[in-house]
Enzyme design. Structure first.
Site, short mmCIF file in Angstrom:
data_model
loop_
_atom_site.label_atom_id
_atom_site.label_comp_id
_atom_site.label_asym_id
_atom_site.label_seq_id
_atom_site.Cartn_x
_atom_site.Cartn_y
_atom_site.Cartn_z
N LEU A 13 2.11 -26.94 3.49
CA LEU A 13 1.20 -26.11 3.11
C LEU A 13 2.15 -24.37 3.22
O LEU A 13 2.65 -23.45 2.79
CB LEU A 13 0.00 -26.04 3.63
N ASP A 55 10.56 -23.25 18.42
CA ASP A 55 9.75 -24.57 18.57
C ASP A 55 8.56 -23.65 19.27
O ASP A 55 8.55 -23.19 20.34
CB ASP A 55 10.29 -24.88 19.63
N ASN A 82 0.95 -22.45 11.14
CA ASN A 82 0.82 -23.10 10.37
C ASN A 82 1.20 -24.37 11.25
O ASN A 82 0.48 -25.51 10.58
CB ASN A 82 1.22 -22.80 8.67
N SER A 133 -6.59 -24.03 10.53
CA SER A 133 -6.81 -24.44 11.15
C SER A 133 -6.77 -26.35 9.75
O SER A 133 -6.10 -26.64 9.67
CB SER A 133 -8.71 -24.42 11.25
N TYR A 147 -7.55 -34.80 17.58
CA TYR A 147 -6.82 -33.82 16.94
C TYR A 147 -7.94 -32.16 16.60
O TYR A 147 -7.75 -31.49 16.13
CB TYR A 147 -6.51 -34.36 15.11
N LYS A 151 -8.77 -28.29 17.08
CA LYS A 151 -8.73 -27.41 15.64
C LYS A 151 -10.11 -26.52 16.18
O LYS A 151 -10.16 -25.40 15.57
CB LYS A 151 -8.47 -28.08 14.44
#
Length: 274
Positions: A13, A55, A82, A133, A147, A151
């Site tokens: 993306l 980074d 992103n 997210s 994970y 988010k």
């Protein structure tokens, strides 16, 4: 002409978004840890693309990327956080080194970039922050607890940011993608080295060796990128933007489930008042 700084542009993306923004004529600071994967951007857009190694887990790297962007283009109008990756493990299987690195990338990296660009945005009384997210923040699957937690943390912080900066003329948007045909479920996906047999029927079904979703995701990253641009440029830009038909279905299911459970326990919940 606006200047965008987009993290995680090597694939997926982020790469699609960088290309779409450049094609519409804006400047883009195209970033990734491995800049060799970004060389085509400066070849195709020599005046408007600036490749910068970044980074997000390294604060000096964040500071330098913002400095170089300001030096070249004068300032950053849109920040897109992103960069991020997935991690699969049952909660009991999670390794602290792995989970700390996950939060450093998915949560603290965006925080540090936001703090680096906000002073100039506040001074100009304009700007936008887009945090990518996941639908996992609304609906957590087995094996994705860590994970999803990263988010959820990102979304909670972003909602606070939205309320703090809206009066200052700064837009803030959370993007909640469903499954997109990127490297997220392939090269970018990591997992715990520990596998506990008791979780074989839950978290174990979603371990990399058992996951067959890569390459069959419904989301088109190029279309998703164009929708993100359109949404953030809208006068009534949303705080939360679902991306993908699967994300919409999941959100509908979650909202209905939450309301049903809240309603069932509503009177019980009220009994805690003085």
């Amino acid at each position: 002409m606006k200047t965008w700084l987009i993290t995680g542009c090597s694939t997926g993306l982020g790469r699609s978004l960088a290309k779409a923004v450049l094609q519409k004529g804006d400047n883009v600071v195209v970033t990734a840890r491995d800049t060799k994967k970004l060389e085509e951007f400066e070849k195709e857009f020599p005046r408007t693309a600036l490749i910068v190694r970044l980074d997000v887990t390294d604060l000096p790297s964040v500071t330098e990327a913002v400095r170089v962007a300001k030096e070249r283009f004068g300032g950053i109008d849109v920040l897109v956080n992103n960069a991020g990756y997935g991690y699969r493990a049952a909660v009991e299987e999670g390794n602290p080194e792995d989970t700390n690195r996950l939060f450093a990338t998915n949560f603290w990296g965006p925080v540090n970039l936001i703090k680096a660009v906000l002073p100039d945005m506040r001074a100009r009384k304009s700007g936008a922050v887009i945090n990518v997210s996941s639908i996992a923040a609304l609906r957590t699957a087995p094996g994705s607890g860590y994970y999803a937690a990263s988010k959820c943390a990102l979304e909670g912080m972003t909602e606070g940011l939205y309320l703090e900066t809206a009066p200052l003329g700064i837009k803030v948007m959370i993007v909640e993608p469903g499954a997109f045909r990127t490297d997220f479920a392939g090269r970018s996906l990591t997992q715990s080295k520990t596998a506990i047999a008791d979780y074989a029927g839950t978290a174990g079904t979603r371990r990399i060796e058992n996951d067959k979703t890569h390459g069959a995701q419904p989301g088109d990253p190029d279309k998703g990128a164009r929708l993100i641009i359109e949404a953030i440029e809208a006068e009534d830009a949303p705080l939360r933007l679902l991306l993908g038909s699967d994300a919409v279905r999941a959100a509908d299911t979650v909202l209905e489930s939450h309301k049903s459970e809240y309603d069932k326990w509503r009177e019980f919940s009220r009994r805690s008042d003085f």
